[in-house]
Design a protein around this motif. Structure first.
Motif, PDB file in Angstrom:
ATOM      1  N   GLY B   5       0.816  -1.212   0.000  1.00 10.64           N
ATOM      2  CA  GLY B   5       0.000   0.000   0.000  1.00 10.64           C
ATOM      3  C   GLY B   5       0.852   1.265   0.000  1.00 10.64           C
ATOM      4  O   GLY B   5       0.635   2.177  -0.800  1.00 10.64           O
ATOM      5  N   THR B   6       1.864   1.307   0.877  1.00  4.63           N
ATOM      6  CA  THR B   6       2.669   2.528   0.961  1.00  4.63           C
ATOM      7  C   THR B   6       3.571   2.679  -0.258  1.00  4.63           C
ATOM      8  O   THR B   6       3.724   3.768  -0.791  1.00  4.63           O
ATOM      9  CB  THR B   6       3.526   2.545   2.245  1.00  4.63           C
ATOM     10  OG1 THR B   6       4.292   1.355   2.285  1.00  4.63           O
ATOM     11  CG2 THR B   6       2.673   2.631   3.481  1.00  4.63           C
ATOM     12  N   GLU B   9       1.402   3.923  -2.992  1.00  3.29           N
ATOM     13  CA  GLU B   9       1.039   5.338  -2.868  1.00  3.29           C
ATOM     14  C   GLU B   9       2.204   6.234  -3.273  1.00  3.29           C
ATOM     15  O   GLU B   9       2.014   7.270  -3.889  1.00  3.29           O
ATOM     16  CB  GLU B   9       0.597   5.652  -1.434  1.00  3.29           C
ATOM     17  CG  GLU B   9      -0.868   5.260  -1.213  1.00  3.29           C
ATOM     18  CD  GLU B   9      -1.241   5.247   0.262  1.00  3.29           C
ATOM     19  OE1 GLU B   9      -0.614   5.983   1.033  1.00  3.29           O
ATOM     20  OE2 GLU B   9      -2.153   4.479   0.624  1.00  3.29           O
ATOM     21  N   ARG B  32      -7.442   5.745  -7.652  1.00  5.25           N
ATOM     22  CA  ARG B  32      -8.447   5.631  -6.594  1.00  5.25           C
ATOM     23  C   ARG B  32      -8.048   4.634  -5.511  1.00  5.25           C
ATOM     24  O   ARG B  32      -8.656   4.606  -4.443  1.00  5.25           O
ATOM     25  CB  ARG B  32      -9.797   5.212  -7.198  1.00  5.25           C
ATOM     26  CG  ARG B  32     -10.332   6.208  -8.220  1.00  5.25           C
ATOM     27  CD  ARG B  32     -11.747   5.852  -8.612  1.00  5.25           C
ATOM     28  NE  ARG B  32     -12.642   5.836  -7.464  1.00  5.25           N
ATOM     29  CZ  ARG B  32     -13.658   4.997  -7.318  1.00  5.25           C
ATOM     30  NH1 ARG B  32     -13.902   4.099  -8.251  1.00  5.25           N
ATOM     31  NH2 ARG B  32     -14.420   5.038  -6.247  1.00  5.25           N
ATOM     32  N   ALA B  34      -5.645   4.572  -3.541  1.00  7.03           N
ATOM     33  CA  ALA B  34      -5.072   5.141  -2.319  1.00  7.03           C
ATOM     34  C   ALA B  34      -6.119   5.208  -1.208  1.00  7.03           C
ATOM     35  O   ALA B  34      -5.806   4.983  -0.038  1.00  7.03           O
ATOM     36  CB  ALA B  34      -4.499   6.525  -2.609  1.00  7.03           C
ATOM     37  N   ASP B  35      -7.343   5.518  -1.543  1.00  7.18           N
ATOM     38  CA  ASP B  35      -8.344   5.641  -0.481  1.00  7.18           C
ATOM     39  C   ASP B  35      -9.597   4.804  -0.728  1.00  7.18           C
ATOM     40  O   ASP B  35     -10.622   5.018  -0.103  1.00  7.18           O
ATOM     41  CB  ASP B  35      -8.711   7.123  -0.246  1.00  7.18           C
ATOM     42  CG  ASP B  35      -9.026   7.843  -1.546  1.00  7.18           C
ATOM     43  OD1 ASP B  35      -9.204   7.143  -2.570  1.00  7.18           O
ATOM     44  OD2 ASP B  35      -9.083   9.076  -1.537  1.00  7.18           O
ATOM     45  N   CYS B  36      -9.490   3.856  -1.658  1.00  3.53           N
ATOM     46  CA  CYS B  36     -10.624   2.958  -1.895  1.00  3.53           C
ATOM     47  C   CYS B  36     -10.146   1.513  -1.851  1.00  3.53           C
ATOM     48  O   CYS B  36      -8.950   1.242  -1.984  1.00  3.53           O
ATOM     49  CB  CYS B  36     -11.247   3.225  -3.265  1.00  3.53           C
ATOM     50  SG  CYS B  36     -12.120   4.792  -3.365  1.00  3.53           S
ATOM     51  N   GLU B  67      -4.731  -4.141  -0.234  1.00  8.19           N
ATOM     52  CA  GLU B  67      -5.316  -3.993   1.101  1.00  8.19           C
ATOM     53  C   GLU B  67      -4.748  -4.973   2.122  1.00  8.19           C
ATOM     54  O   GLU B  67      -4.582  -4.650   3.289  1.00  8.19           O
ATOM     55  CB  GLU B  67      -6.838  -4.168   1.015  1.00  8.19           C
ATOM     56  CG  GLU B  67      -7.519  -2.962   0.411  1.00  8.19           C
ATOM     57  CD  GLU B  67      -9.022  -3.133   0.409  1.00  8.19           C
ATOM     58  OE1 GLU B  67      -9.645  -2.846   1.443  1.00  8.19           O
ATOM     59  OE2 GLU B  67      -9.550  -3.575  -0.625  1.00  8.19           O
ATOM     60  N   PRO B 124     -14.981   3.474  -0.967  1.00  5.97           N
ATOM     61  CA  PRO B 124     -14.062   4.161  -0.045  1.00  5.97           C
ATOM     62  C   PRO B 124     -13.667   3.255   1.119  1.00  5.97           C
ATOM     63  O   PRO B 124     -14.482   2.473   1.613  1.00  5.97           O
ATOM     64  CB  PRO B 124     -14.875   5.358   0.442  1.00  5.97           C
ATOM     65  CG  PRO B 124     -15.866   5.609  -0.649  1.00  5.97           C
ATOM     66  CD  PRO B 124     -16.198   4.252  -1.209  1.00  5.97           C
ATOM     67  N   LEU B 125     -12.410   3.359   1.555  1.00  5.47           N
ATOM     68  CA  LEU B 125     -11.923   2.547   2.674  1.00  5.47           C
ATOM     69  C   LEU B 125     -12.695   2.896   3.934  1.00  5.47           C
ATOM     70  O   LEU B 125     -13.001   4.059   4.188  1.00  5.47           O
ATOM     71  CB  LEU B 125     -10.439   2.818   2.915  1.00  5.47           C
ATOM     72  CG  LEU B 125      -9.439   2.312   1.871  1.00  5.47           C
ATOM     73  CD1 LEU B 125      -8.027   2.741   2.263  1.00  5.47           C
ATOM     74  CD2 LEU B 125      -9.523   0.803   1.734  1.00  5.47           C
ATOM     75  N   PRO B 128      -8.439   4.250   7.568  1.00  2.00           N
ATOM     76  CA  PRO B 128      -7.126   4.361   6.913  1.00  2.00           C
ATOM     77  C   PRO B 128      -6.364   3.051   7.058  1.00  2.00           C
ATOM     78  O   PRO B 128      -6.524   2.341   8.049  1.00  2.00           O
ATOM     79  CB  PRO B 128      -6.437   5.493   7.673  1.00  2.00           C
ATOM     80  CG  PRO B 128      -7.497   6.196   8.452  1.00  2.00           C
ATOM     81  CD  PRO B 128      -8.606   5.212   8.665  1.00  2.00           C
ATOM     82  N   ARG B 129      -5.538   2.752   6.061  1.00  3.59           N
ATOM     83  CA  ARG B 129      -4.743   1.526   6.128  1.00  3.59           C
ATOM     84  C   ARG B 129      -3.776   1.581   7.307  1.00  3.59           C
ATOM     85  O   ARG B 129      -3.134   2.614   7.516  1.00  3.59           O
ATOM     86  CB  ARG B 129      -3.921   1.390   4.848  1.00  3.59           C
ATOM     87  CG  ARG B 129      -4.659   0.709   3.728  1.00  3.59           C
ATOM     88  CD  ARG B 129      -3.651   0.333   2.648  1.00  3.59           C
ATOM     89  NE  ARG B 129      -3.682   1.314   1.559  1.00  3.59           N
ATOM     90  CZ  ARG B 129      -4.490   1.230   0.515  1.00  3.59           C
ATOM     91  NH1 ARG B 129      -5.336   0.240   0.424  1.00  3.59           N
ATOM     92  NH2 ARG B 129      -4.453   2.124  -0.427  1.00  3.59           N
TER      93      ARG B 129
END
Lengths: 93, 452
Positions: B5-6, B9, B32, B34-36, B67, B124-125, B128-129
């Protein structure tokens, strides 16, 4: 002298011809020089090696529908051309 | 700690807009991600679990991996189409206690504590991860029979071979849940502009059409995949800059045919395995690899022991999973690949698999070397060589051949092909039987199906 019906005679002849033709075919493919194919010619002196015999046996299984080397009952294997032909003829009876 | 994830991003922030991964059914807009996500509130329940990832569509798998990495302890990449029986065996081998299943299909009947549905489109998440694990990525090795054998990678071993690359548009015939396809998925997530993925029920022509529409620059598959392309009417729908082959031995015939078909493309073949990781890429267009690669002082060390290639690198898997599993590496840290190589001057050629030999009266024949000789004939497009039982020599070499377009399937063609084999190979290696077939069976992984 044992009487052999004409029908079986034809089949025996055709088995013989099939085997001799297959031997010549394999020898040509594998670039082997064949000795004259007489009935008393030992198989080891035909000019064919074991790979040739392996191919021959597989071809004959396709052509004649029998593989006496796999199904041989008494475990006696042919050592001359004549015995080889008889081996198949017996398997086909 | 870096997790997918990081890392994603970071590259997403630097990369352009419009990056995407597309299957036939779904398009993932990478902006999308990053936050979905695709797991909804279920993600929280997977925290620190060992998760079977068993979804159908590859875009779903890609979204789920972003995720899951860093959140779960272990992700088990289940092969596409895995039935309940295989999933149960994988769950046992990996000690899985959770399942991510395809929200558009019935949930598989297997006994796990936690089940989470994976659905697209992205939503949408829920939170936050929060990544806290170096997640193990477990995947079955490509062996076919017996209970599944899993190896464990991490994102670090899976991405160790990567160099920064942007602007590339990838397409692959692979499934992203196997090592080769996963490499391409991760490369795409961490830099490429787009990735076009196949659908299990999609024909080659249709997939080539989608690859062409996506204007893919880099296209990868096994030699078997590429032979299908060569036989397909849709081969001219794509205009690759780079054609990559891996997963099977790339022979000179397939390399030359691809160069002729795509004269503007760079045709290369890569050597990698699920256990050993990516070892090298050969770019000179010839089969095999330069013997100069057999050295032990670089990032990837190669040596040959008893004719078998061994590889040591930071890209290798960590270990096999399971109690009593054999060691993955030898005492020097090398992974035994099982791939037999032969040296010819300054070149090493792949001969076949150690376990795959046909024994003809005590002489060993690798099916792959006979296939290479067959494929070198201009009438042959693809071939498969296997043992046929024989009472004299134990076995003989038999072959099935797919002919090139316009070649007559007659005795003359057969004689001509066999004569060429006998000229190129020792007598016991040349096929004693040859049949023409319309196509050759391929595994789900895109490799030729071999007889047991």
């Amino acid at each position: 002298m044992k009487h052999i019906p004409q029908r079986e005679m034809t089949r025996f002849m055709s088995t013989r011809l099939t085997i001799l033709a297959a031997i010549r075919e394999v020898a040509t493919e594998q670039a082997k020089t064949l000795a004259p194919l007489a009935d008393d010619l030992p198989l080891m002196e035909t000019g064919l090696d074991s790979l040739c015999f392996a191919i021959l046996v597989a071809r004959l299984e396709e052509a004649l529908g029998a593989d006496p080397f796999t199904s041989a009952g008494d475990g006696r294997l042919p050592s001359t051309i004549g015995e080889l032909i008889a081996f198949y003829e017996n398997a086909l009876v | 700690m870096s997790n997918l994830g990081t890392l994603f991003e970071r590259t997403a922030a630097g990369g352009g807009r419009g990056r995407r991964i597309a299957t036939r059914a779904f398009t993932l807009e990478l902006d999308r991600l990053a936050d979905c996500g695709c797991l909804g509130e279920g993600l929280a329940r997977l925290d620190s679990r060992c998760v079977l990832l068993a979804v159908g569509d590859m875009a779903k798998a890609a979204a789920a991996l972003i995720e899951l990495d860093g959140v779960t302890r272990r992700i088990v990449l289940c092969p596409p189409g895995a039935d309940a029986q295989l999933l149960i065996a994988l769950a046992r081998a990996a000690e899985a206690d959770a399942l991510v299943y395809d929200g558009d299909a019935p949930s598989p009947e297997i006994d796990v504590a936690i089940r989470v549905a994976c659905r697209l489109p992205l939503a949408p998440l829920a939170a936050p991860r929060a990544a806290r694990f170096v997640t193990e990525w477990a995947m079955p090795t490509s062996g076919t029979s017996g209970p599944p054998k899993l190896v464990a990678h991490t994102l670090a071993t899976l991405t160790a071979a990567f160099r920064p690359a942007t602007g590339e548009r990838w397409a692959t015939f692979y499934d992203v849940r196997r090592y080769g396809g996963l490499q391409i998925l991760l490369r795409s997530l961490l830099g490429a502009e787009s990735l076009t993925l196949t659908d299990p029920n999609e024909g080659v022509d249709a997939f080539l059409g989608r690859i062409g529409q996506a204007r893919a620059t880099h296209i990868s598959g096994t030699p078997s995949h590429w032979r299908k392309v060569l036989m397909s009417g849709g081969a001219h729908r794509i205009a690759p800059q780079r054609v990559r082959l891996s997963g099977e031995i790339a022979d000179d015939a397939v390399l030359a045919a691809l160069r002729a078909l795509y004269p503007d493309a760079h045709v290369e073949h890569a050597y990698a395995s699920t256990e050993a990781g990516v070892a090298f890429v050969v770019s000179d267009g010839r089969a095999g690899f330069p013997a100069s690669l057999l050295r032990e002082d670089g990032e990837v060390a190669l040596r040959v022991v008893d004719d078998v290639l061994r590889v040591r690198s930071n890209r290798a898997a960590l270990r096999y999973l399971g109690a009593g599993a054999p060691a993955l590496e030898d005492s020097d840290g090398f992974v035994d690949t099982g791939d037999v190589v032969a040296r010819n001057g300054d070149r090493c050629l792949f001969v076949g698999r150690r376990g795959g030999v046909i024994n003809v009266g005590g002489a060993k024949v690798h099916p792959e070397e006979v296939e290479a000789a067959l494929n070198a004939h201009r009438a042959v497009r693809a071939s498969r060589v296997f043992a046929r039982r024989n009472p004299i020599t134990g076995a003989l070499v038999a072959a099935e051949v797919v002919l090139s377009e316009g070649v007559a399937a007659d005795e003359a063609t057969k004689r001509d092909i066999l004569a060429a084999c006998r000229a190129a190979l020792p007598a016991y290696k040349a096929p004693s039987f040859l049949n023409f077939v319309a196509e050759l069976p391929m595994t789900d992984g895109g490799k030729l199906v071999r007889h047991g």
